[in-house]
Design a protein around this motif. Structure first.
Motif, mmCIF file in Angstrom:
data_model
loop_
_atom_site.group_PDB
_atom_site.id
_atom_site.type_symbol
_atom_site.label_atom_id
_atom_site.label_comp_id
_atom_site.label_asym_id
_atom_site.label_seq_id
_atom_site.Cartn_x
_atom_site.Cartn_y
_atom_site.Cartn_z
ATOM 1 N N THR A 342 0.824 -1.206 0.000
ATOM 2 C CA THR A 342 0.000 0.000 0.000
ATOM 3 C C THR A 342 0.860 1.258 0.000
ATOM 4 O OG1 THR A 342 -1.760 -1.173 1.189
ATOM 5 C CG2 THR A 342 -1.821 1.235 1.218
ATOM 6 N N LEU A 343 1.850 1.284 0.863
ATOM 7 C CA LEU A 343 2.728 2.457 0.946
ATOM 8 C C LEU A 343 3.533 2.636 -0.332
ATOM 9 C CD1 LEU A 343 4.018 2.100 4.627
ATOM 10 C CD2 LEU A 343 2.287 3.679 3.761
ATOM 11 N N LYS A 346 1.311 4.260 -2.940
ATOM 12 C CA LYS A 346 1.167 5.702 -2.688
ATOM 13 C C LYS A 346 2.434 6.448 -3.077
ATOM 14 C CE LYS A 346 -2.151 5.279 1.109
ATOM 15 N NZ LYS A 346 -2.400 5.559 2.538
ATOM 16 N N ALA A 349 2.623 6.733 -6.826
ATOM 17 C CA ALA A 349 1.693 7.726 -7.377
ATOM 18 C C ALA A 349 2.221 9.132 -7.206
ATOM 19 C CB ALA A 349 0.336 7.581 -6.684
#
Length: 410
Positions: A342-343, A346, A349
């Motif tokens: 998940t990190l 992010k 992105a």
């Protein structure tokens, strides 16, 4: 009838001779109330007035007579005096020269006792807070008394019967007479200086108040109160009280009772030891029985019947714990991997490369990054960085957008 011419001195001398020559006035008893009392401490003389409801007479008591009375005269005290009547020539005043004085209605010794008791009590010599406990098992018992009276033998008999382990230490003194108080005081101080006893018995047998008076003397009372060794006072019989009793740490009605207070009873000690021995035996037997039951329980357990059973049981517990640990480790790794993915997403992105891939470029000049049009001047050389490379260019013109207005070209 002829008249005589006399001087004042001659007249006073003549009247004095008349008074001195009257045998009725050589020994008179007068009862009255003391007033204007003066204790002349330097000379030791007493000066006072005796009065009743109707008259007053002056009186004097010289030191030799004043030193013999036990109490202290006070204004307002009614007394009975014995003395002679004479004239004091210098003042021309007749007065009573007192040889003896007794309180009216109460004995002089009793009055002296009460006066001294009140004075010493005000100093705190009789306070309960000053009392020291008598040791329970004294090794040395000191006795201050006459070596010839029955008191010593009574104390010795009691100690031999009750507690023969204690050492009896006698300091012989006079217990009656003018030298008794000094000897008693010196004996108490000697015991304290040498630390020769664990407890002191100070006393004598019964007698009249005069016989017991040495134990009312102030020096004795102060010595008892100041003693670092606990003191048991045993003066006279049960109904006799002396000031020494009030100053002592403990008062016994008789010398024999003092010996009983000073030492324990070996019979009672023996009984107490037997009771403690029985209690200890019961406690030990109870502990043994309890441990025997525990041992029997352990012997009958499955672990003792099959020693490998305990090993297998612990092995099963170990395998179970190992499985729990492995499961927890896998779960933790998976959870951390998810969090990491998940990190990473992010972060990707937000990557500048992603921005450049969408058609944007990064401009930089000689002063560094150029983020605003106002930072570039016409003719400046700029370098534009794209996703796949960079180009160099020159500013030909610039256009700045003013908020809420039209673009301005420079």
């Amino acid at each position: 009838m002829s008249s005589l011419l006399l001087t004042v001195s001659q007249l006073n001398s003549y009247i004095k001779s008349l008074l001195d020559g009257d045998r009725h006035l050589q020994s008179v008893y007068v009862c009255g109330e003391i007033s204007n009392f003066v204790n002349h401490y330097r000379s030791g003389h007493f000066y006072l007035s005796l009065k009743d409801d109707g008259a007053v007479v002056q009186a004097v008591m010289f030191r030799s007579a004043a030193s013999r009375i036990k109490f202290t005269p006070q204004n307002g005290m009614k007394v009975l005096v014995r003395g002679r009547v004479s004239l004091f020539e210098r003042s021309g005043q007749y007065q009573i020269y007192i040889d003896d004085m007794q309180p009216d209605g109460v004995g002089s010794l009793q009055l002296a006792f009460e006066q001294r008791k009140e004075a010493l009590a005000r100093e705190g010599l009789f306070d309960a807070a000053r009392k020291r406990p008598v040791p329970r098992y004294p090794a040395r018992i000191g006795v201050v008394t006459s070596p010839t009276g029955a008191v010593l033998q009574d104390i010795r008999n009691v100690l031999t019967r009750r507690y023969p382990l204690a050492q009896l230490i006698l300091c012989p003194v006079l217990v009656q007479g003018s030298e008794a108080a000094g000897q008693i005081t010196a004996a108490i101080r000697r015991f304290n200086e040498r630390q020769a006893a664990d407890v002191l018995i100070v006393g004598r047998g019964g007698g009249s108040m005069e016989d017991l008076w040495a134990f009312n003397e102030e020096i004795v009372v102060r010595a008892v109160a100041a003693s670092r060794i606990p003191v048991i006072s045993a003066v006279g019989h049960e109904t006799d009280f002396t000031l020494c009793d009030f100053a002592a740490d403990l008062r016994a009605p008789t010398p024999s009772a003092a010996a009983e207070l000073a030492a324990p009873d070996r019979g009672e000690l023996h009984l107490s030891l037997l009771e403690k021995q029985t209690a200890m035996r019961r406690a030990l037997q109870g502990r043994v029985e309890e441990n025997r039951r525990r041992l029997l329980t352990i012997r009958q357990s499955r672990s003792m019947a099959s020693p490998l059973y305990g090993v297998e049981l612990r092995r099963m517990k170990l395998d179970y714990r190992a499985g729990q640990l492995k499961s927890a480790f896998v779960h933790t790794v998976r959870r951390q991997a998810q969090t990491f993915g998940t990190l990473a997403g992010k972060l990707d992105a937000l990557s500048p490369l992603k921005v450049l891939a969408r058609g944007y470029a990064i401009a930089s000049g000689e002063q560094g990054l150029v983020t605003k049009a106002s930072q570039a001047q016409e003719g400046d050389s700029l370098r534009l960085k794209f996703m796949d490379g960079s180009v160099s260019c020159r500013v030909i013109s610039r256009e700045i957008v003013v908020p809420d207005g039209e673009p301005h070209r420079f």
